[in-house]
Design a protein around this motif. Structure first.
Motif, PDB file in Angstrom:
ATOM      1  N   ALA A   4      -2.364  -8.595   5.432  1.00 38.30           N
ATOM      2  CA  ALA A   4      -1.288  -7.826   6.047  1.00 38.30           C
ATOM      3  C   ALA A   4      -0.732  -6.830   5.033  1.00 38.30           C
ATOM      4  O   ALA A   4      -0.695  -7.113   3.833  1.00 38.30           O
ATOM      5  CB  ALA A   4      -0.191  -8.767   6.517  1.00 38.30           C
ATOM      6  N   PRO A   5      -0.299  -5.666   5.512  1.00 40.67           N
ATOM      7  CA  PRO A   5       0.292  -4.702   4.574  1.00 40.67           C
ATOM      8  C   PRO A   5       1.577  -5.275   3.991  1.00 40.67           C
ATOM      9  O   PRO A   5       2.243  -6.095   4.626  1.00 40.67           O
ATOM     10  CB  PRO A   5       0.577  -3.478   5.446  1.00 40.67           C
ATOM     11  CG  PRO A   5       0.596  -3.983   6.844  1.00 40.67           C
ATOM     12  CD  PRO A   5      -0.276  -5.201   6.881  1.00 40.67           C
ATOM     13  N   PRO A   6       1.919  -4.856   2.802  1.00 41.79           N
ATOM     14  CA  PRO A   6       3.155  -5.364   2.202  1.00 41.79           C
ATOM     15  C   PRO A   6       4.351  -4.942   3.045  1.00 41.79           C
ATOM     16  O   PRO A   6       4.333  -3.891   3.691  1.00 41.79           O
ATOM     17  CB  PRO A   6       3.184  -4.707   0.819  1.00 41.79           C
ATOM     18  CG  PRO A   6       2.284  -3.539   0.916  1.00 41.79           C
ATOM     19  CD  PRO A   6       1.263  -3.857   1.963  1.00 41.79           C
ATOM     20  N   PRO A   7       5.410  -5.750   3.042  1.00 42.99           N
ATOM     21  CA  PRO A   7       6.579  -5.389   3.833  1.00 42.99           C
ATOM     22  C   PRO A   7       7.232  -4.125   3.291  1.00 42.99           C
ATOM     23  O   PRO A   7       7.224  -3.874   2.086  1.00 42.99           O
ATOM     24  CB  PRO A   7       7.505  -6.599   3.687  1.00 42.99           C
ATOM     25  CG  PRO A   7       7.040  -7.305   2.466  1.00 42.99           C
ATOM     26  CD  PRO A   7       5.581  -6.999   2.306  1.00 42.99           C
ATOM     27  N   ALA A   8       7.774  -3.344   4.191  1.00 40.71           N
ATOM     28  CA  ALA A   8       8.457  -2.113   3.797  1.00 40.71           C
ATOM     29  C   ALA A   8       9.928  -2.420   3.545  1.00 40.71           C
ATOM     30  O   ALA A   8      10.512  -3.268   4.213  1.00 40.71           O
ATOM     31  CB  ALA A   8       8.323  -1.073   4.896  1.00 40.71           C
ATOM     32  N   PRO A   9      10.528  -1.740   2.591  1.00 43.83           N
ATOM     33  CA  PRO A   9      11.959  -1.955   2.366  1.00 43.83           C
ATOM     34  C   PRO A   9      12.756  -1.456   3.565  1.00 43.83           C
ATOM     35  O   PRO A   9      12.314  -0.591   4.309  1.00 43.83           O
ATOM     36  CB  PRO A   9      12.260  -1.120   1.123  1.00 43.83           C
ATOM     37  CG  PRO A   9      11.172  -0.124   1.038  1.00 43.83           C
ATOM     38  CD  PRO A   9       9.968  -0.733   1.702  1.00 43.83           C
TER      39      PRO A   9
END
Length: 85
Positions: A4-9
């Motif tokens: 999964a893509p890293p979480p966005a701030p």
């Protein structure tokens, strides 16, 4: 399998006008950002007008971040925002 893509701030977009009418939404966005996993980002690059009520919310948010050892970042600060601060 792909990871999964890293979480966005959490981004707090101040928009073009940040006034008393916008304070409740701004406050909610700030509180939500404090619960995020990543340091929040404030985008003030489009601000054309900001009033004291909105500035108070931003100062309160900065204090909350400081008390929780959360470092927030700016995505941009317009001249109107810089002058207001």
């Amino acid at each position: 399998p792909r990871s999964a893509p890293p979480p966005a701030p959490t981004c707090i977009d101040l928009g073009t006008h940040c006034t008393l009418q916008d304070v409740s939404g701004l406050r909610r966005s700030c509180l939500d950002a404090l619960d995020g996993k990543l340091p929040p980002v404030i985008d003030g690059s489009r601000v054309e007008r900001i009033d004291p009520a909105a500035l108070q919310v931003l100062v309160g948010f900065a204090i909350d971040c400081m008390e929780r050892s959360i470092v927030f970042n700016w995505a941009g600060r317009s001249p109107a925002l810089v002058h207001g601060i």
